[in-house]
Design a protein around this motif. Structure first.
Motif, short mmCIF file in Angstrom:
data_model
loop_
_atom_site.label_atom_id
_atom_site.label_comp_id
_atom_site.label_asym_id
_atom_site.label_seq_id
_atom_site.Cartn_x
_atom_site.Cartn_y
_atom_site.Cartn_z
N ARG A 93 -42.04 -2.49 -81.44
CA ARG A 93 -42.92 -3.25 -80.54
C ARG A 93 -42.07 -4.26 -79.78
O ARG A 93 -41.41 -5.10 -80.39
N ILE A 94 -42.07 -4.14 -78.47
CA ILE A 94 -41.33 -5.06 -77.60
C ILE A 94 -42.22 -5.45 -76.43
O ILE A 94 -42.70 -4.58 -75.69
N GLY A 95 -42.42 -6.76 -76.26
CA GLY A 95 -43.23 -7.22 -75.15
C GLY A 95 -44.64 -6.65 -75.16
O GLY A 95 -45.23 -6.41 -74.10
N GLY A 96 -45.17 -6.41 -76.35
CA GLY A 96 -46.52 -5.87 -76.48
C GLY A 96 -46.60 -4.36 -76.31
O GLY A 96 -47.67 -3.78 -76.47
N ILE A 97 -45.49 -3.70 -76.00
CA ILE A 97 -45.46 -2.25 -75.87
C ILE A 97 -45.14 -1.65 -77.23
O ILE A 97 -44.19 -2.06 -77.90
N ARG A 98 -45.92 -0.65 -77.63
CA ARG A 98 -45.79 -0.06 -78.96
C ARG A 98 -45.27 1.37 -78.86
O ARG A 98 -45.84 2.19 -78.14
N LEU A 99 -44.20 1.63 -79.61
CA LEU A 99 -43.60 2.96 -79.62
C LEU A 99 -43.45 3.44 -81.07
O LEU A 99 -43.28 2.63 -81.98
N LEU A 100 -43.47 4.75 -81.23
CA LEU A 100 -43.21 5.37 -82.52
C LEU A 100 -42.27 6.53 -82.30
O LEU A 100 -42.42 7.31 -81.36
N THR A 101 -41.27 6.67 -83.19
CA THR A 101 -40.31 7.78 -83.08
C THR A 101 -40.55 8.78 -84.20
O THR A 101 -40.88 8.41 -85.33
N ASP A 102 -40.38 10.04 -83.90
CA ASP A 102 -40.33 11.16 -84.86
C ASP A 102 -41.25 10.97 -86.07
O ASP A 102 -40.79 10.86 -87.22
N PRO A 103 -42.56 10.98 -85.85
CA PRO A 103 -43.48 10.67 -86.97
C PRO A 103 -43.62 11.80 -87.97
O PRO A 103 -43.99 12.92 -87.64
N VAL A 104 -43.31 11.50 -89.23
CA VAL A 104 -43.60 12.37 -90.36
C VAL A 104 -44.24 11.46 -91.40
O VAL A 104 -43.55 10.69 -92.07
#
Length: 333
Positions: A93-104
């Motif tokens: 989470r950076i500057g309110g932006i939410r990211l997720l990588t390679d979800p398992v």
């Protein structure tokens, strides 16, 4: 063999090398590594499995498990942070932006999860971007993608060329953008840049689709911070090329596990020692190790990659540049 080159004509290519033509593709339409080629070989897999594992006794007796933090109240905040959820899955989470990588978020076929998921997966909501490095099931899990698609209907999927049909078949989302290596995704509506970068790896989901989908990693730039998510990769010269392009990185999220035996794994998974070389090649401030401790995918015991990383880092005076995160414990940026 005739080599052609592919890219997404709708995206910006950031590399300034005048010799760069795009991502290489062979005469059978299969993507190629920039360094050594790799195509899975049944006989080499059989040779590996028939050999005695020198770590067999250690694997039977080793009791190492990562300390998992299950307090997920950080999901409700707005602070800039990075949280390792296990294997290659990070919540950023950076500057309110939410990211997720390679979800398992659970088990994968033939490989049960060896450390618990630190969060309730149903609480992972309001994601802006889901980053998928490649199609292997320990990075691109059907059940996890379906759950996240239900709970994040407006989320955008970012991945490599050829991944769109697979992602759509799982999620039924059309909000998918795919890129060639060194191409920047269209994130103009958000104050950040995300670029797809090369890795030394391969792809395969079914019987006849070897290297038909592109693999890679991501560079994430936001709020004067630069993060390199390396994806699955062997060690090669591309880290130095990334440093030449970007100058330096704040955090390098790099794999250190599933590296034994070296004769078989070196082209696709770097060792802990090679991850330290990558840290220095990238001129990164910190190395955040990943791809260990969650699934038992190779010969070495689950805790050995981290122990080896820390041993070599101590020898080379790099201890203070290693951030070995516990699953679920946030690193505030």
């Amino acid at each position: 063999m005739a080599i052609t080159y592919r890219s997404n004509p709708l995206l910006k290519t950031i590399i300034k090398d005048t010799d760069w033509k795009g991502t290489p593709v062979d005469g059978q339409g299969r993507f190629m590594n920039l360094g050594q080629p790799y195509v899975t070989n049944f006989w080499e897999v059989l040779r590996w499995k028939m050999k005695t594992n020198p770590f067999e006794q250690e694997k039977r007796t080793a009791a190492w498990q990562p300390e998992v933090y299950t307090d997920d109240t950080w999901l409700d905040g707005e602070d800039d942070l990075l949280v390792w959820l296990g294997h290659a899955c990070f919540y950023i989470r950076i500057g309110g932006i939410r990211l997720l990588t390679d979800p398992v978020l659970g088990n994968i076929p033939f490989f049960p999860r060896r450390s618990v998921l630190p969060v309730n997966p149903g609480r992972i909501r309001d994601l802006d971007y889901l980053l998928l490095s490649h199609d292997h099931r320990d990075h691109c899990d059907k059940a996890s993608l379906q759950l996240l698609a239900r709970n994040n209907p407006s989320m955008q999927y970012l991945s490599g060329l050829g991944m769109d049909a697979l992602i759509n078949s799982i999620t039924h989302s059309a909000n998918i953008e795919t890129a060639g290596w060194y191409q920047q995704f269209n994130t103009d509506s958000k104050p950040l840049h995300i670029t797809f970068i090369p890795s030394q790896h391969w792809s395969k989901r079914g019987v006849f689709d070897t290297n038909k989908r592109l693999w890679g990693g991501f560079v994430i730039e936001a709020k004067d911070r630069r993060i390199c998510f390396g994806g699955d990769s062997g060690y090669d010269g591309r880290y130095k090329q990334l440093q030449q392009i970007y100058g330096s990185f704040d955090y390098a999220l790099l794999g250190i596990g599933a590296y034994e035996p070296r004769w078989f794994m070196h082209l696709i998974h770097q060792s802990p020692e090679e991850a330290l070389k990558a840290l220095q090649d990238l001129h990164a401030r910190y190395l955040v190790p990943m791809h260990y401790g969650t699934f038992d995918l190779a010969d070495e015991p689950l805790g050995r990659p981290l122990a080896e990383l820390q041993r070599v880092a101590a020898q080379e005076g790099l201890n203070d540049r290693i951030l070995a995160l516990s699953p679920g414990k946030p690193l505030y940026l």
